[in-house]
Scaffold this active site. Structure first.
Site, PDB file in Angstrom:
ATOM      1  N   GLN A  11       0.826  -1.214   0.000  1.00 51.62           N
ATOM      2  CA  GLN A  11       0.000   0.000   0.000  1.00 51.62           C
ATOM      3  C   GLN A  11       0.860   1.264   0.000  1.00 51.62           C
ATOM      4  O   GLN A  11       0.704   2.143  -0.845  1.00 51.62           O
ATOM      5  CB  GLN A  11      -0.911   0.016   1.233  1.00 51.62           C
ATOM      6  CG  GLN A  11      -1.961  -1.072   1.254  1.00 51.62           C
ATOM      7  CD  GLN A  11      -3.002  -0.789   2.315  1.00 51.62           C
ATOM      8  OE1 GLN A  11      -3.902   0.015   2.107  1.00 51.62           O
ATOM      9  NE2 GLN A  11      -2.888  -1.441   3.453  1.00 51.62           N
ATOM     10  N   ALA A  61       7.120  -5.529   5.285  1.00 51.06           N
ATOM     11  CA  ALA A  61       6.840  -6.078   6.621  1.00 51.06           C
ATOM     12  C   ALA A  61       5.892  -7.262   6.510  1.00 51.06           C
ATOM     13  O   ALA A  61       5.193  -7.429   5.516  1.00 51.06           O
ATOM     14  CB  ALA A  61       6.209  -5.011   7.519  1.00 51.06           C
ATOM     15  N   THR A  63       2.614  -8.140   7.807  1.00 52.87           N
ATOM     16  CA  THR A  63       1.559  -7.323   8.423  1.00 52.87           C
ATOM     17  C   THR A  63       0.268  -8.088   8.714  1.00 52.87           C
ATOM     18  O   THR A  63      -0.687  -7.503   9.203  1.00 52.87           O
ATOM     19  CB  THR A  63       1.219  -6.117   7.524  1.00 52.87           C
ATOM     20  OG1 THR A  63       0.849  -6.608   6.224  1.00 52.87           O
ATOM     21  CG2 THR A  63       2.401  -5.175   7.394  1.00 52.87           C
ATOM     22  N   TYR A 126       3.047  -9.686  16.215  1.00 50.90           N
ATOM     23  CA  TYR A 126       3.279  -8.596  15.256  1.00 50.90           C
ATOM     24  C   TYR A 126       3.882  -7.369  15.953  1.00 50.90           C
ATOM     25  O   TYR A 126       4.910  -6.846  15.529  1.00 50.90           O
ATOM     26  CB  TYR A 126       1.959  -8.233  14.565  1.00 50.90           C
ATOM     27  CG  TYR A 126       2.039  -7.010  13.693  1.00 50.90           C
ATOM     28  CD1 TYR A 126       2.823  -6.998  12.537  1.00 50.90           C
ATOM     29  CD2 TYR A 126       1.326  -5.849  14.016  1.00 50.90           C
ATOM     30  CE1 TYR A 126       2.892  -5.863  11.730  1.00 50.90           C
ATOM     31  CE2 TYR A 126       1.388  -4.720  13.213  1.00 50.90           C
ATOM     32  CZ  TYR A 126       2.178  -4.727  12.077  1.00 50.90           C
ATOM     33  OH  TYR A 126       2.245  -3.605  11.289  1.00 50.90           O
TER      34      TYR A 126
END
Length: 282
Positions: A11, A61, A63, A126
């Protein structure tokens, strides 16, 4: 400058790519796992040295918050180990690094917005791996900026906004959690701030960034449906207990943005303005 962008297909990475044309004075090296395996130290060091990289924006990452609970090793490799590799490689060139982090470094038990000096207390795999990643980047790269963000969405990839639009069109009723509050972040706005920091000069330290305002996931969904013109789906408020998930989520994850606003003299858009802009693009 020669700037390495990792996770360029995500994103935030996609939003940064859109802005790059406005900065022709820099050369951007947009990479994802196919172009550069950031979990391979030798590959990272070689890439940074050969391309004379001056700065890195790490958007890569693990995520998937719930999947992270069962994939601790993979999550640690991507969120903790890889950022340290990037940081140490760019430090050898006297360069800088921007590491994207998360509100999940906090447990969400506060009732006032989190400031950068609040003691992190993650209670998910996370959050723990992202916090360890922050510490590694700060340790290995002197000119590093950590930007914690929350509730990220954009026109790219999978995210809450796109999911709620899809479900709103498919279902006549939807239950959404109302007792977790925070602030959404339009990835486009975060990308703009990253570019501003690069242009004005990296000021090392930890920063918080999201859009302005405070809402629950329930309120967010209602706004998404209103702006997307969805009128056929009834949205019900749910307690967190009614929707159990593998990973614990912060009940309160509002971030205080005073530091980044004062350091870079920026104005941050209100969440609903940015949401409307994103939905108009969809």
């Amino acid at each position: 400058m020669n700037i390495l962008i990792t996770g360029c297909n995500g994103q935030l990475g996609n939003e940064i790519r859109l802005l790059e044309k406005n900065y022709p004075q820099h050369e951007f090296f947009n990479t994802d796992v196919k172009e550069l395996d950031i979990t391979n130290l030798l590959a990272v060091e070689q890439f940074v040295a050969e391309n004379k990289i001056d700065g890195i924006v790490n958007c890569a990452a693990f995520t998937a918050v719930d999947k992270a609970e069962d994939n601790k090793e993979r999550c640690t490799t991507l969120n903790t180990v890889a950022p340290s590799y990037l940081a140490s490689a760019v430090e050898k060139r006297g360069g800088w690094m921007i590491q994207i982090s998360t509100d999940y470094v906090f447990d969400g038990t506060k009732h006032t917005p989190y400031v950068e000096t609040d003691t992190p207390c993650p209670n998910s795999v996370y959050g723990s791996t992202k916090l360890a990643g922050e510490l590694g980047v700060t340790k290995f790269c002197k000119r590093s900026m950590i930007i914690r963000t929350a509730w990220l969405y954009s026109t790219y990839g999978n995210n809450f906004v796109k999911t709620m639009i899809r479900l709103g069109k498919e279902k006549s009723e939807l239950g959404v959690i109302f007792d977790q509050v925070g602030t959404p972040t339009y990835a486009h706005d975060l990308a703009q701030v990253i570019m501003t920091a690069i242009e004005k000069g990296i000021q090392p330290g930890v920063y918080h960034f999201s859009n302005e305002g405070v809402i629950s996931w329930y309120d967010f969904t209602k706004a998404i449906h209103r702006l997307a013109g969805i009128t056929t789906c009834h949205v019900r408020p749910l307690h967190t207990a009614e929707y159990p998930t593998p990973a614990h989520r912060p009940h309160y994850s509002v971030l205080d943005k005073t530091k980044i606003k004062q350091t870079y003299h920026i104005e941050i858009p209100y969440w609903e303005e940015s949401l409307a802009e994103c939905i108009a693009k969809l």
